[in-house]
Design a protein around this motif. Structure first.
Motif, PDB file in Angstrom:
ATOM      1  N   ARG A 144       0.831  -1.209   0.000  1.00  0.00           N
ATOM      2  CA  ARG A 144       0.000   0.000   0.000  1.00  0.00           C
ATOM      3  C   ARG A 144       0.858   1.250   0.000  1.00  0.00           C
ATOM      4  NH1 ARG A 144      -3.710  -3.053   3.411  1.00  0.00           N
ATOM      5  NH2 ARG A 144      -2.473  -2.476   5.250  1.00  0.00           N
ATOM      6  N   GLU A 147       2.251   1.680  -3.451  1.00  0.00           N
ATOM      7  CA  GLU A 147       1.208   2.157  -4.361  1.00  0.00           C
ATOM      8  C   GLU A 147       0.908   3.636  -4.128  1.00  0.00           C
ATOM      9  OE1 GLU A 147      -3.468   1.228  -5.503  1.00  0.00           O
ATOM     10  OE2 GLU A 147      -2.303  -0.246  -4.386  1.00  0.00           O
ATOM     11  N   ARG A 151       1.451   6.660  -6.770  1.00  0.00           N
ATOM     12  CA  ARG A 151       0.273   7.443  -7.169  1.00  0.00           C
ATOM     13  C   ARG A 151       0.529   8.936  -7.067  1.00  0.00           C
ATOM     14  NH1 ARG A 151      -3.260   4.915  -4.417  1.00  0.00           N
ATOM     15  NH2 ARG A 151      -4.085   3.657  -6.121  1.00  0.00           N
ATOM     16  N   ASP A 189       1.847  -6.406  -7.686  1.00  0.00           N
ATOM     17  CA  ASP A 189       0.465  -5.991  -7.932  1.00  0.00           C
ATOM     18  C   ASP A 189       0.340  -4.476  -7.858  1.00  0.00           C
ATOM     19  OD1 ASP A 189      -0.258  -8.648  -8.142  1.00  0.00           O
ATOM     20  OD2 ASP A 189      -0.996  -8.803  -6.084  1.00  0.00           O
ATOM     21  N   ALA A 190       1.024  -3.864  -6.883  1.00  0.00           N
ATOM     22  CA  ALA A 190       0.991  -2.407  -6.753  1.00  0.00           C
ATOM     23  C   ALA A 190       1.684  -1.734  -7.926  1.00  0.00           C
ATOM     24  CB  ALA A 190       1.641  -1.993  -5.436  1.00  0.00           C
ATOM     25  N   ASP A 192       2.201  -2.824 -10.996  1.00  0.00           N
ATOM     26  CA  ASP A 192       1.535  -3.026 -12.286  1.00  0.00           C
ATOM     27  C   ASP A 192       0.301  -2.153 -12.476  1.00  0.00           C
ATOM     28  OD1 ASP A 192       3.258  -4.713 -13.581  1.00  0.00           O
ATOM     29  OD2 ASP A 192       2.264  -6.563 -12.969  1.00  0.00           O
ATOM     30  N   ARG A 193      -0.080  -1.396 -11.483  1.00  0.00           N
ATOM     31  CA  ARG A 193      -1.218  -0.488 -11.610  1.00  0.00           C
ATOM     32  C   ARG A 193      -0.842   0.820 -12.312  1.00  0.00           C
ATOM     33  NH1 ARG A 193      -2.420  -2.865  -6.407  1.00  0.00           N
ATOM     34  NH2 ARG A 193      -4.457  -3.887  -6.498  1.00  0.00           N
ATOM     35  N   PHE A 194       0.456   1.040 -12.558  1.00  0.00           N
ATOM     36  CA  PHE A 194       0.895   2.351 -13.040  1.00  0.00           C
ATOM     37  C   PHE A 194       1.680   2.232 -14.343  1.00  0.00           C
ATOM     38  CE2 PHE A 194       0.392   2.542  -8.472  1.00  0.00           C
ATOM     39  CZ  PHE A 194      -0.418   3.657  -8.319  1.00  0.00           C
ATOM     40  N   ASP A 195       1.210   2.968 -15.346  1.00  0.00           N
ATOM     41  CA  ASP A 195       1.880   2.960 -16.648  1.00  0.00           C
ATOM     42  C   ASP A 195       3.221   3.689 -16.598  1.00  0.00           C
ATOM     43  OD1 ASP A 195      -0.207   1.553 -17.832  1.00  0.00           O
ATOM     44  OD2 ASP A 195      -1.263   3.378 -18.448  1.00  0.00           O
ATOM     45  N   ARG A 216       2.824  -7.483 -16.163  1.00  0.00           N
ATOM     46  CA  ARG A 216       2.572  -6.492 -17.213  1.00  0.00           C
ATOM     47  C   ARG A 216       3.796  -6.242 -18.079  1.00  0.00           C
ATOM     48  NH1 ARG A 216       1.209  -1.156 -15.950  1.00  0.00           N
ATOM     49  NH2 ARG A 216       0.651  -0.977 -18.134  1.00  0.00           N
TER      50      ARG A 216
END
Length: 241
Positions: A144, A147, A151, A189-190, A192-195, A216
């Motif tokens: 978290r 992530e 973010r 997992d965290a 791979d949420r961000f390009d 990814r």
């Protein structure tokens, strides 16, 4: 430097500075300052998390002519004073990533120590005894924090900095039985949420493999100095971000 220019990052993990060391990385940091824009340290900066060990490394960090950023590792927690270690290194000019991210020359950097927990079918689930649930919650909390740091970045390019591995691929070479103690898929997992994440660096797996990728396809590099030395005949990796 324009935001679109490539930034050269020197990355190394597992420095393991001891009380017996005298200026252990000063020459290497000077060398890196001539060939890279940023120096990234991927945990286990000290051997036992002692104040004296952190102070020895801090003196070498002060000589770096480029920004130094990084994360702590499990060894830096051994004496139960990671905040003291972090404060000593911060006072020397290093940015210790954990709750915050930083931008340097158009590239974002976010990082955490990470935690263990395993991968795939071997991933520990939060089921059963409270101590197991607390263990898994620590892994989730590190993911978290990573992530949240990623973010906050508004850059088109970023590097994720870890100690523990986010994938099993860069652990190959270590005994299969200890993979679950060397990293956690929750970190991937965290990520791979961000390009904008273009690469990941970690340490910890001294006998692992240099390169892998997330689901990814984001490149992951094990920059534990023992792995990198075998790969490049020097203890640090150079990445262009």
């Amino acid at each position: 430097m324009q935001p679109t220019d490539k930034v050269t990052v020197a990355a190394i993990g597992d420095l393991h500075v001891t009380e017996q060391n005298v200026a252990p990385y000063r020459e290497m940091f000077a060398e890196i300052s001539r060939v890279a824009d940023v120096l990234v340290l991927c945990g286990d900066l000290t051997n036992f998390g002692k104040t004296s060990e952190a102070e020895i490394l801090a003196e070498d960090i002060r000589t770096s002519a480029i920004p130094v950023i990084g994360v702590l590792g499990n060894h830096d927690y051994e004496c139960g004073q990671p905040e003291v270690v972090a404060n000593i290194l911060t006072a020397a000019g290093m940015t210790v990533l954990d709750e915050q991210a930083i931008e340097i020359k158009g590239v974002g950097f976010a990082g955490v120590k990470g935690f263990l927990g395993g991968f795939g079918r071997g991933e520990l689930a939060p089921f059963g005894e409270p101590i197991i649930k607390a263990f898994v919650d620590e892994a989730l909390n590190e993911a978290r924090k990573l992530e949240n740091g990623l973010r906050t970045l508004r850059t088109e390019r970023s590097l994720a900095v870890l100690h523990y591995s986010p994938i099993a691929e860069t652990l190959e070479g270590e005994p299969l039985e200890i993979f679950q103690y060397l990293g956690s898929a929750r970190l991937a997992d965290a990520i791979d949420r961000f390009d904008h994440v273009k690469a990941v660096v970690h340490g910890h797996a001294h006998h692992g493999t240099y390169e892998g990728q997330t689901m990814r396809g984001i490149p992951v590099y094990n920059v534990a100095q023992f792995v990198v030395r075998e790969q490049f005949k020097r203890p640090y990796a150079l990445l262009e971000i």
